[in-house]
Scaffold this motif. Structure first.
Motif, mmCIF file in Angstrom:
data_model
loop_
_atom_site.group_PDB
_atom_site.id
_atom_site.type_symbol
_atom_site.label_atom_id
_atom_site.label_comp_id
_atom_site.label_asym_id
_atom_site.label_seq_id
_atom_site.Cartn_x
_atom_site.Cartn_y
_atom_site.Cartn_z
ATOM 1 N N GLU A 75 -1.478 1.153 -2.816
ATOM 2 C CA GLU A 75 -0.729 2.290 -3.360
ATOM 3 C C GLU A 75 0.766 1.981 -3.374
ATOM 4 O O GLU A 75 1.455 2.221 -4.379
ATOM 5 N N LYS A 76 1.277 1.430 -2.267
ATOM 6 C CA LYS A 76 2.705 1.087 -2.190
ATOM 7 C C LYS A 76 3.085 0.053 -3.254
ATOM 8 O O LYS A 76 4.113 0.171 -3.907
ATOM 9 N N ILE A 77 2.222 -0.949 -3.424
ATOM 10 C CA ILE A 77 2.514 -2.017 -4.375
ATOM 11 C C ILE A 77 2.534 -1.481 -5.805
ATOM 12 O O ILE A 77 3.452 -1.760 -6.578
ATOM 13 N N VAL A 78 1.521 -0.704 -6.169
ATOM 14 C CA VAL A 78 1.437 -0.189 -7.534
ATOM 15 C C VAL A 78 2.612 0.731 -7.848
ATOM 16 O O VAL A 78 3.204 0.659 -8.929
ATOM 17 N N LEU A 79 2.984 1.584 -6.889
ATOM 18 C CA LEU A 79 4.109 2.493 -7.104
ATOM 19 C C LEU A 79 5.415 1.722 -7.223
ATOM 20 O O LEU A 79 6.272 2.049 -8.060
ATOM 21 N N ALA A 80 5.579 0.675 -6.408
ATOM 22 C CA ALA A 80 6.798 -0.136 -6.474
ATOM 23 C C ALA A 80 6.907 -0.870 -7.798
ATOM 24 O O ALA A 80 8.018 -1.172 -8.261
ATOM 25 N N LEU A 81 5.767 -1.137 -8.415
ATOM 26 C CA LEU A 81 5.747 -1.861 -9.680
ATOM 27 C C LEU A 81 5.679 -0.930 -10.881
ATOM 28 O O LEU A 81 5.489 -1.374 -12.013
ATOM 29 N N ASP A 82 5.817 0.381 -10.637
ATOM 30 C CA ASP A 82 5.777 1.377 -11.719
ATOM 31 C C ASP A 82 4.478 1.301 -12.497
ATOM 32 O O ASP A 82 4.461 1.458 -13.734
ATOM 33 N N SER A 84 0.812 2.450 -13.929
ATOM 34 C CA SER A 84 0.366 3.720 -14.483
ATOM 35 C C SER A 84 -0.535 4.459 -13.500
ATOM 36 O O SER A 84 -1.037 3.881 -12.524
ATOM 37 N N LYS A 85 -0.770 5.740 -13.769
ATOM 38 C CA LYS A 85 -1.670 6.519 -12.928
ATOM 39 C C LYS A 85 -3.086 5.933 -12.962
ATOM 40 O O LYS A 85 -3.788 5.918 -11.954
ATOM 41 N N ASP A 86 -3.492 5.484 -14.143
ATOM 42 C CA ASP A 86 -4.823 4.869 -14.272
ATOM 43 C C ASP A 86 -4.921 3.611 -13.420
ATOM 44 O O ASP A 86 -5.931 3.373 -12.745
ATOM 45 N N ALA A 87 -3.854 2.790 -13.448
ATOM 46 C CA ALA A 87 -3.852 1.574 -12.635
ATOM 47 C C ALA A 87 -3.883 1.923 -11.158
ATOM 48 O O ALA A 87 -4.598 1.288 -10.369
ATOM 49 N N LEU A 88 -3.105 2.917 -10.774
ATOM 50 C CA LEU A 88 -3.078 3.339 -9.369
ATOM 51 C C LEU A 88 -4.462 3.786 -8.922
ATOM 52 O O LEU A 88 -4.966 3.361 -7.867
ATOM 53 N N HIS A 89 -5.102 4.624 -9.722
ATOM 54 C CA HIS A 89 -6.435 5.128 -9.380
ATOM 55 C C HIS A 89 -7.446 3.984 -9.298
ATOM 56 O O HIS A 89 -8.239 3.906 -8.356
ATOM 57 N N GLU A 90 -7.409 3.091 -10.295
ATOM 58 C CA GLU A 90 -8.378 2.002 -10.349
ATOM 59 C C GLU A 90 -8.215 1.037 -9.183
ATOM 60 O O GLU A 90 -9.187 0.684 -8.500
ATOM 61 N N LEU A 91 -6.993 0.611 -8.923
ATOM 62 C CA LEU A 91 -6.759 -0.418 -7.921
ATOM 63 C C LEU A 91 -6.885 0.118 -6.496
ATOM 64 O O LEU A 91 -7.382 -0.588 -5.613
ATOM 65 N N VAL A 92 -6.451 1.339 -6.264
ATOM 66 C CA VAL A 92 -6.669 1.940 -4.944
ATOM 67 C C VAL A 92 -8.163 2.122 -4.703
ATOM 68 O O VAL A 92 -8.679 1.919 -3.596
ATOM 69 N N GLY A 93 -8.900 2.490 -5.766
ATOM 70 C CA GLY A 93 -10.352 2.607 -5.646
ATOM 71 C C GLY A 93 -10.995 1.277 -5.294
ATOM 72 O O GLY A 93 -11.932 1.210 -4.481
ATOM 73 N N GLN A 94 -10.498 0.198 -5.875
ATOM 74 C CA GLN A 94 -11.029 -1.125 -5.556
ATOM 75 C C GLN A 94 -10.745 -1.498 -4.105
ATOM 76 O O GLN A 94 -11.593 -2.074 -3.414
ATOM 77 N N ALA A 95 -9.524 -1.164 -3.639
ATOM 78 C CA ALA A 95 -9.175 -1.453 -2.250
ATOM 79 C C ALA A 95 -10.053 -0.660 -1.294
ATOM 80 O O ALA A 95 -10.465 -1.158 -0.235
#
Length: 304
Positions: A75-82, A84-95
């Motif tokens: 979550e921290k990494i995706v937010l720091a890299l701006d 998208s919400k879809d990317a945040l949801h997808e990648l946090v879900g994978q983690a």
């Protein structure tokens, strides 16, 4: 088939996880996705580390799949890299899924494999059993046969997109390199082919003639046995796909869309299947191969 096809999530540009990926595979895919976001943002690993309060070494290990990040890390990494919400949801879900997989008891591996996996398995095994009902086994294919099969799959899978067409030559070369194992007399290879695959023309008649000749030459190797199940045989369990068994350790199967899996839990079943078809097959190939050589020679001959 192609031996190493992966699905892609277009919105994120990362490999699809499939139904039950191994945690190491998932960690690698998640790491590559995060690395892609960082590169698109134009940040270095060191800059990203400072932004989220982590070392550059930690960022590198996460991106290489060596370190499995927590959902909070992602979550921290995706937010720091701006992202998208879809990317945040997808990648946090994978983690989160990765965290869940890491806490489960380890099962025998079942997941996608590629050309290098095949090469590694063939390198370790002393006995390789290969059953093919539809296409000539990869270890027997001439280069043009391999190229046409891979390109035909790409035509269906990616259409006019050229992102994977450039990989064809590399895959052909990799498969030809794997064929060198056939000449290692410390290894034993057993092939069972359904005769009907000799009818399946993935290449022109001239190349089919060369392909049948290649099978004949391989069958002469002292450590190789090739058997053909004649079209007149009464079959048992339907042979819906090909597979390879490496020693008594692992079986590799391939689906219609060329997704390939290795599984240690099903070795006994596939071994029994292989043996049941061995009883239907003949190792006396002269008559059947000569018939197809004559057929393709006649088809390739220029017509008046």
């Amino acid at each position: 088939m192609t031996d190493d096809v992966v699905d892609v999530v277009p919105s994120l540009g990362v490999a699809s996880l499939g139904a039950d990926p191994g945690s190491s595979t998932l960690a690698g895919e998640l790491g590559r996705a995060l690395a892609g976001l960082r590169k698109r943002k134009g940040m270095t690993g060191e800059e990203l580390g400072r932004a989220i309060g982590a070392s550059q070494a930690k960022i590198s290990k996460i991106e290489r799949g060596v370190l499995r990040p927590s959902p909070l890390d992602v979550e921290k990494i995706v937010l720091a890299l701006d992202g998208s919400k879809d990317a945040l949801h997808e990648l946090v879900g994978q983690a989160t899924e990765l965290q869940s997989l890491s806490s489960r008891p380890r099962l025998p591996r079942r997941g996608p494999v590629n050309q290098q996996d095949y090469a590694d398995l063939e390198g370790r095994a002393t006995l390789v059993r290969d059953f093919e009902p539809i296409t000539v086994p990869g270890l027997m294919q001439i280069s043009e046969y391999t190229r046409r099969v891979i390109n035909a799959f790409h035509a269906v899978d990616i259409g006019d997109h050229e992102s994977k067409w450039a990989e064809t030559a590399a895959k052909v070369t990799q498969r030809l390199q794997r064929q060198e194992r056939l000449y290692d007399t410390n290894k034993t290879f057993e092939f069972i082919l359904l005769e009907n695959l000799l009818n399946n023309m993935y290449v022109t008649p001239g190349y089919m003639l060369a392909q049948v000749d290649r099978i004949e030459q391989i069958a002469k190797l002292s450590n190789v046995t090739v058997r053909v199940v004649p079209m007149t045989a009464q079959l048992g369990l339907p042979p819906s796909h090909g597979f390879m068994i490496f020693d008594d350790d692992v079986v590799v199967t391939e689906s219609l869309d060329a997704t390939v899996y290795q599984d240690r839990r099903s070795v006994e079943f596939y071994t029994h299947f292989f043996e049941s078809y061995r009883e239907l097959a003949t190792a006396d190939l002269e008559e059947v191969l000569e018939r197809y050589k004559m057929r393709y020679a006649d088809m390739a001959r220029p017509k008046p």
